[in-house]
Write a protein that holds these residues in place. Sequence first.
Motif, PDB file in Angstrom:
ATOM      1  N   PRO A 293     -22.467   2.049 -11.662  1.00 57.48           N
ATOM      2  CA  PRO A 293     -23.019   2.231 -10.460  1.00 57.48           C
ATOM      3  C   PRO A 293     -22.227   3.031  -9.718  1.00 57.48           C
ATOM      4  O   PRO A 293     -21.081   3.241  -9.597  1.00 57.48           O
ATOM      5  CB  PRO A 293     -23.002   0.837  -9.758  1.00 57.48           C
ATOM      6  N   VAL A 294     -23.058   3.828  -8.679  1.00 59.32           N
ATOM      7  CA  VAL A 294     -22.419   4.776  -7.811  1.00 59.32           C
ATOM      8  C   VAL A 294     -22.654   4.337  -6.455  1.00 59.32           C
ATOM      9  O   VAL A 294     -23.303   3.747  -6.009  1.00 59.32           O
ATOM     10  CB  VAL A 294     -23.542   6.103  -7.782  1.00 59.32           C
ATOM     11  N   ALA A 295     -21.340   4.209  -5.707  1.00 56.76           N
ATOM     12  CA  ALA A 295     -21.160   3.770  -4.324  1.00 56.76           C
ATOM     13  C   ALA A 295     -21.399   4.809  -3.339  1.00 56.76           C
ATOM     14  O   ALA A 295     -21.525   4.451  -2.028  1.00 56.76           O
ATOM     15  CB  ALA A 295     -19.811   3.160  -4.177  1.00 56.76           C
ATOM     16  N   GLY A 296     -21.051   6.030  -3.666  1.00 59.22           N
ATOM     17  CA  GLY A 296     -21.172   7.119  -2.550  1.00 59.22           C
ATOM     18  C   GLY A 296     -21.647   8.315  -3.072  1.00 59.22           C
ATOM     19  O   GLY A 296     -20.885   8.710  -4.300  1.00 59.22           O
ATOM     20  N   VAL A 297     -22.345   9.343  -2.349  1.00 54.31           N
ATOM     21  CA  VAL A 297     -22.499  10.583  -3.029  1.00 54.31           C
ATOM     22  C   VAL A 297     -22.477  11.548  -1.626  1.00 54.31           C
ATOM     23  O   VAL A 297     -22.885  11.293  -0.675  1.00 54.31           O
ATOM     24  CB  VAL A 297     -24.040  10.540  -3.749  1.00 54.31           C
ATOM     25  N   ALA A 298     -22.234  12.787  -2.011  1.00 54.49           N
ATOM     26  CA  ALA A 298     -22.166  13.868  -1.136  1.00 54.49           C
ATOM     27  C   ALA A 298     -22.473  15.283  -1.991  1.00 54.49           C
ATOM     28  O   ALA A 298     -22.045  15.331  -2.780  1.00 54.49           O
ATOM     29  CB  ALA A 298     -20.880  14.048  -0.348  1.00 54.49           C
ATOM     30  N   GLY A 299     -23.608  15.770  -1.342  1.00 53.40           N
ATOM     31  CA  GLY A 299     -24.396  16.778  -2.185  1.00 53.40           C
ATOM     32  C   GLY A 299     -24.292  17.994  -1.572  1.00 53.40           C
ATOM     33  O   GLY A 299     -23.998  18.173  -0.175  1.00 53.40           O
ATOM     34  N   ASN A 300     -24.667  18.994  -2.219  1.00 51.41           N
ATOM     35  CA  ASN A 300     -24.948  20.354  -1.589  1.00 51.41           C
ATOM     36  C   ASN A 300     -25.860  21.233  -2.652  1.00 51.41           C
ATOM     37  O   ASN A 300     -25.596  21.370  -3.779  1.00 51.41           O
ATOM     38  CB  ASN A 300     -23.326  20.966  -1.746  1.00 51.41           C
ATOM     39  N   SER A 301     -26.852  21.488  -2.002  1.00 49.93           N
ATOM     40  CA  SER A 301     -27.944  22.689  -2.688  1.00 49.93           C
ATOM     41  C   SER A 301     -28.163  23.735  -2.199  1.00 49.93           C
ATOM     42  O   SER A 301     -28.151  23.800  -0.768  1.00 49.93           O
ATOM     43  CB  SER A 301     -29.162  21.476  -2.907  1.00 49.93           C
TER      44      SER A 301
ATOM     45  N   GLU B  93     -18.577   2.827  -8.178  1.00 48.05           N
ATOM     46  CA  GLU B  93     -18.156   1.541  -7.517  1.00 48.05           C
ATOM     47  C   GLU B  93     -16.996   1.081  -8.053  1.00 48.05           C
ATOM     48  O   GLU B  93     -16.135   0.644  -7.388  1.00 48.05           O
ATOM     49  CB  GLU B  93     -19.346   0.412  -8.037  1.00 48.05           C
ATOM     50  N   SER B  94     -16.571   1.572  -9.240  1.00 46.04           N
ATOM     51  CA  SER B  94     -15.353   1.306 -10.055  1.00 46.04           C
ATOM     52  C   SER B  94     -14.303   2.039  -9.276  1.00 46.04           C
ATOM     53  O   SER B  94     -13.010   1.604  -9.658  1.00 46.04           O
ATOM     54  CB  SER B  94     -15.394   1.581 -11.555  1.00 46.04           C
ATOM     55  N   GLY B  95     -14.509   2.920  -8.421  1.00 45.44           N
ATOM     56  CA  GLY B  95     -13.344   3.803  -7.897  1.00 45.44           C
ATOM     57  C   GLY B  95     -13.145   4.945  -8.585  1.00 45.44           C
ATOM     58  O   GLY B  95     -12.609   6.004  -7.815  1.00 45.44           O
ATOM     59  N   VAL B  96     -13.886   5.416  -9.625  1.00 41.41           N
ATOM     60  CA  VAL B  96     -13.736   6.471 -10.314  1.00 41.41           C
ATOM     61  C   VAL B  96     -14.655   7.443  -9.367  1.00 41.41           C
ATOM     62  O   VAL B  96     -15.594   7.443  -9.205  1.00 41.41           O
ATOM     63  CB  VAL B  96     -14.426   6.370 -11.741  1.00 41.41           C
TER      64      VAL B  96
END
Lengths: 382, 382, 382, 382
Positions: free
Chosen positions: D203-211, D243-246
């Motif tokens: 699972p993904v805990a955070g995301v920052a995009g650029n398009s 979520e794992s911190g990776v």
Amino acid sequence: MARIRFGLIGAGFIGRAHALAIRAVNATFGDLPAIAEPHVLCDADLDKAVRLAAQTGFARATADWREAVEMSDAVVIAVPSQFHAEIAAYALSLGKALLCEKPVGLSGAECQALADTAEAGGVSNAVGFTYLRAPMVAHARNLLDSGALGRPVHFYGRHFEDYLASPTAPFTWRLDRRVAGRCGALGDLGCHILSIARFLCGPVAGVAGNSVIVHRERPVSPGAVELRTVENEDYASAQIRFESGVPGVIETSRVAPGRKMDLAFELTCERGTLRFDAERMNELQVYLQDGADNGVQGFRRVLINSDHPDYAAFLPAPGHGLGFNDLKTIEIAAFLRAIAAGGNVYPDLAEAARIARLCEAILDSSENPGWIDNPELPPSKQ
Amino acid sequence: MARIRFGLIGAGFIGRAHALAIRAVNATFGDLPAIAEPHVLCDADLDKAVRLAAQTGFARATADWREAVEMSDAVVIAVPSQFHAEIAAYALSLGKALLCEKPVGLSGAECQALADTAEAGGVSNAVGFTYLRAPMVAHARNLLDSGALGRPVHFYGRHFEDYLASPTAPFTWRLDRRVAGRCGALGDLGCHILSIARFLCGPVAGVAGNSVIVHRERPVSPGAVELRTVENEDYASAQIRFESGVPGVIETSRVAPGRKMDLAFELTCERGTLRFDAERMNELQVYLQDGADNGVQGFRRVLINSDHPDYAAFLPAPGHGLGFNDLKTIEIAAFLRAIAAGGNVYPDLAEAARIARLCEAILDSSENPGWIDNPELPPSKQ
Amino acid sequence: MARIRFGLIGAGFIGRAHALAIRAVNATFGDLPAIAEPHVLCDADLDKAVRLAAQTGFARATADWREAVEMSDAVVIAVPSQFHAEIAAYALSLGKALLCEKPVGLSGAECQALADTAEAGGVSNAVGFTYLRAPMVAHARNLLDSGALGRPVHFYGRHFEDYLASPTAPFTWRLDRRVAGRCGALGDLGCHILSIARFLCGPVAGVAGNSVIVHRERPVSPGAVELRTVENEDYASAQIRFESGVPGVIETSRVAPGRKMDLAFELTCERGTLRFDAERMNELQVYLQDGADNGVQGFRRVLINSDHPDYAAFLPAPGHGLGFNDLKTIEIAAFLRAIAAGGNVYPDLAEAARIARLCEAILDSSENPGWIDNPELPPSKQ
Amino acid sequence: MARIRFGLIGAGFIGRAHALAIRAVNATFGDLPAIAEPHVLCDADLDKAVRLAAQTGFARATADWREAVEMSDAVVIAVPSQFHAEIAAYALSLGKALLCEKPVGLSGAECQALADTAEAGGVSNAVGFTYLRAPMVAHARNLLDSGALGRPVHFYGRHFEDYLASPTAPFTWRLDRRVAGRCGALGDLGCHILSIARFLCGPVAGVAGNSVIVHRERPVSPGAVELRTVENEDYASAQIRFESGVPGVIETSRVAPGRKMDLAFELTCERGTLRFDAERMNELQVYLQDGADNGVQGFRRVLINSDHPDYAAFLPAPGHGLGFNDLKTIEIAAFLRAIAAGGNVYPDLAEAARIARLCEAILDSSENPGWIDNPELPPSKQ
Ligand SMILES: NC(=O)C1=CN([C@@H]2O[C@H](COP(=O)(O)OP(=O)(O)OC[C@H]3O[C@@H](n4cnc5c(N)ncnc54)[C@H](O)[C@@H]3O)[C@@H](O)[C@H]2O)C=CC1
Ligand SMILES: NC(=O)C1=CN([C@@H]2O[C@H](COP(=O)(O)OP(=O)(O)OC[C@H]3O[C@@H](n4cnc5c(N)ncnc54)[C@H](O)[C@@H]3O)[C@@H](O)[C@H]2O)C=CC1
Ligand SMILES: NC(=O)C1=CN([C@@H]2O[C@H](COP(=O)(O)OP(=O)(O)OC[C@H]3O[C@@H](n4cnc5c(N)ncnc54)[C@H](O)[C@@H]3O)[C@@H](O)[C@H]2O)C=CC1
Ligand SMILES: NC(=O)C1=CN([C@@H]2O[C@H](COP(=O)(O)OP(=O)(O)OC[C@H]3O[C@@H](n4cnc5c(N)ncnc54)[C@H](O)[C@@H]3O)[C@@H](O)[C@H]2O)C=CC1
């Protein structure tokens, strides 16, 4: 449209690939002149035949290859090599279109007899040198024919695998001359690279071979103490002189650790070079000396796309790739077209006879070191 | 012709490479406007300095860097990073031409102060972002400038190594903020890929970083039970908006198993793409969409030859290849030319300051998630 | 420590590489038993000699090779091949240690005479089969010796370049038998792959060759209408039987578009396989059949690091890579060690004689098709 | 054994691949718990439906998707994306097992509604993130689970193609927000790499995009002068915190010259690294730091064989390879198993909803620069 009732003899590794291909061919190629009907599937092991027939949609199953031949319009032979000739002869005698797996017989003479019968009877035929159907191999030939590369200068090819690399791998029928024929790696693998060599460089005027049995004895069965003598070569090389004057080298090995499907060639031409390896069969490496700017010249990794033969029948999108089983589908499509046209697929039985004689000449010239001229001709004409 | 007396500070890994390069530069490049004279070699460990000086032809050795600076015309700084700023300031204050290893100081501010001093004093300077000297990187820029690729569309770059991949690799000065500065992988490796990103895509208008310390504690020495806290990042990524509008991504890691010198980029342009990896630095992958025939389009593996910058100084024959130490020779040649011309090498101290601020902005925006505008400008001007 | 005064004859392509190497060798290798002193540099073109001597630190320059030989302790011969034998004979007669470029003479007989003289006089000697010095080639041999691969099973090698690929490339001295000798591609390139074949697989018991001149006539000069007949082969292949029973194939070509430094081999062994290509000389592909899990078996791309011979003398960091000129530095280091020890470098003059006879046997057996036994032995002993 | 009547909606590119797969699945996989019966094939273009149905063995053809849904047990949706939600909702409302192509709906909300309906109704479902079916991707996950690599350290992935690289490629429905949805490259390609990222890293805990939209206007049709504004992104990147911190990075582009099917990832772990590229989908590059001997460590090119998931169903022989259409066969096999077991395939509709929300969050955070936490959760729960 004509429906061709297929009789498939052999439900092993390659028989199964043919069954899938027969099932897939008209669904994949929308424009074929005939329909392949999976009619009868034969295997000496009846259960196997029944099971595969059920799975792949063949109407019937049998353990009797004669029966299978008789009830079919077209016969595909995919049993161990020692049975090819007898089954093929019977099929041809009944005028059944024939697709025979390689090697066609245990000797060039056997192949030639079949080729002659087929020709006399006007029976459509084809041989399973499957890699001539790989789009990138066909494209190589097209590039050559286009003149973009200039004329061929030298050729190197090989077919290496490692299925017998372990010295303790047990004896199998492939090592037994009576069953597999005189040729070892050559008959099983080398014939593929020879088919490509001829496809790209034409007839062979002379050949000089060198072969060895690397592991001279093997356990009679996995882990057994008892050993049995290996009767045909693990490795062979040959130098070739094509009629065109182009020199070449081929090698084949079944004892090459790490090579899984390493059927590869390099065709060096005057103005460019092609490199292919079946382990990456969806690519062709192309070098074109096409201008003065050396700053951007280099081998191009060309990925398969719809400009390459037969790919568009599978997929419109470039680079998505085909697998080995797709090559068998292309093979069956070519067979159907040949049947409809009343001709043969290249490579046909006559081509297989030439290749078989080449293999034998490689072994002959290994045993009696020296060159053999006109190795492709039947012995009477050499 | 002017003889430039070189003072080299640092006789470790990269100091030695500089010593070899200073020795080789005029022998390799026949057309330089000045002669590099290996004059004085300094290392805190005097024995080391004496030994390397003897080996590489430096006239003198010393353990006192001030002395080394004073007796030289040009100074090369190749000691651990925390000493760079002080030595550089001293050299500049005496008007000595300066080639400083990266990272130039422990902070962008330190770098900027040095850049300002150098500019004020009109002192020639250069910074050891060595991979801008790789012929294939320089060639990439030339191809871009030629217009053959069209304008850049997006950029990806990374510098991965595995020298700290093992969780039990011991603590070193590079992990200590007071000694190595605030940046970990970014300061050691990431600055290289940032130097390439700017070289190819120009100024950076915005950046958003993400960094982690993968192994938070390490043994104080090999095999020790006592652990010490790691103080700077093992891995960082950043999204970039170049002023041109081109988007980019960079990554850097010192904990990436299997990557030895994996400084790599992909520059995607309108009509073509370039790929480079320093593990194969004598190659550039070039895709040119140069016509309608998709049958022969593909990435070209271009091998280094005399059409690529600086290669001909080493060898006339294509594909023979350069090694890392040759890049240092090219670096010293560029430095000599800059000295003779009274200018700077690109990248210079001002460039190093921009890169250092980029690194800091990546960490800032990792700590306080979000984008930072104009990260290259000194804080006052952002 | 002994200072060895070097006399270098030839200031062309490879002479320059030797000059750089002589200059670099003690700076690079800290542990050599002698010091290489760049003493006298000779070229028939005196200006060239003077210029290169000045650039690379040789004390003197001359156009007279006899003088150069006389005033040196060790002589490096890097002039066109037809002069090698005379200069070498003179150097040996004066007891000068000798490093001669390949091919050593225009014939096996010439080489053997030199080898005999050297042996009789106890003069240290070495021959420029530079690729035996490549760390990954040396490592290949070490891996083999370690037993990790099992015994060799078959060998394939080639040296392909494209410097004469264009049919309109003009005639040069290399195509003139009186100047370059009877061998074309074999003498220029093929000897390198033969040196590797022998290094890895040992003595050759039999050989059968096949050679062709692809472009039979060439303009006498760039763009000229007048044509001149090419006198030696553009391409040759050979099948080999090593004394150990291992079979092999080699090929060489100077007309292979796209191949720049394509000296490559595949050594197939019982339990593993090695692949090398000098176009990527900082890599060795290694397949080890080392366990049951086929899920993770495959050819490994091993990047150069300090576990590979001689690399650590250049750099401590893995994957940074060496260039061709570094191989010459390793060659000179080996030569210095041999001089100090009073022995020869492998490959020495005797080895060069064996390789020259192999080349001749390949041509002989191409002209009179068939195998030649014991091709390495002097004719008297065959 | 249960016979599942398949209704296939869509006879275009991917519809055809499904038709071939439905036809092939039981013939290929002998051990499935149910039989796929090609029952009804639907396309708005009735001729197309009739033709493909005839070719691929579907019993009926129709232009009315409602009818097709009603007469089937299992529905495969392979029409343009804007129709997915309505058809899917209808199929689920009737309790029909559902395999929907990606992207499932035009928004995360649409996907979630479908996922909720399916869950409430207990209807088996699956989504066409086909590359999770690639044996080497599945093997990557197995290797990870085995512990051989240690825990993940960082992840990079991308999906690049060049179908819109040319600035003059005309406007298509994919560029129209009302038809294709808000996402451009992300919806078409990026979702594939996100599906792999989640499959391997969780699972993904955070995301920052650029398009960015690279080519802002395109001809309304091939060669037209009239231009139309492009409404969704050509390129997007995102930084990810699992979520794992990776940490991770993904990129996607439809304007990347030379990339044909460049869906690629690098999963860096503590003790090893995996690299995959769908352009060579029959290979996985594996680095294992498995011992002290750096002399033979390197990335292994592992060729597909029967130790890799699902390969043995196609072929017993290693390295022969699968093609893209075979992945669809594996997908249908997984779907049949899920239907028989009364469960879902991973990835199912709920997974598709998470991926859709990730895509939207990438665009949101590109428009309002910054990180978004818990981007996978439905907006109410973020
Ligand atoms: N074109 C290609 O790429 C390939 C061609 N081949 C060729 O295909 C042939 C078969 O090879 P595999 O499928 O690998 O062998 P296999 O051993 O996997 O299968 C052979 C099958 O034939 C059956 N069989 C044996 N004798 C029979 C008989 N008298 N009548 C009916 N069935 C009989 C066996 O029960 C077995 O099921 C060989 O000639 C081989 O050289 C094999 C693999 C690849
Ligand atoms: N451009 C490139 O590719 C590379 C750049 N570098 C940079 O070079 C610098 C040096 O790194 P390495 O050579 O790897 O370090 P190293 O640890 O191998 O060598 C540093 C040397 O400096 C000496 N030293 C320490 N303090 C000194 C002082 N105050 N005065 C004189 N000598 C002193 C040490 O005794 C040692 O011999 C670092 O800033 C590093 O970032 C390092 C490797 C590659
Ligand atoms: N080990 C290797 O990798 C290589 C070896 N070689 C070998 O090195 C030798 C030289 O080749 P290149 O350097 O390519 O040739 P080149 O033509 O570049 O240079 C030869 C030089 O020798 C000079 N020279 C000619 N006759 C002379 C004489 N009687 N006395 C003094 N100087 C004389 C010429 O003026 C010229 O400067 C050849 O035998 C070639 O096979 C060449 C290239 C690579
Ligand atoms: N999983 C994968 O690797 C791939 C997935 N796809 C997905 O598959 C879907 C279809 O894409 P393509 O096959 O490339 O499109 P396409 O344009 O080739 O085919 C779409 C077909 O749907 C038909 N159609 C349109 N509206 C319809 C309606 N209301 N009812 C019945 N038929 C209708 C059209 O006539 C056309 O034959 C898309 O959602 C795409 O994202 C596409 C390619 C690869």
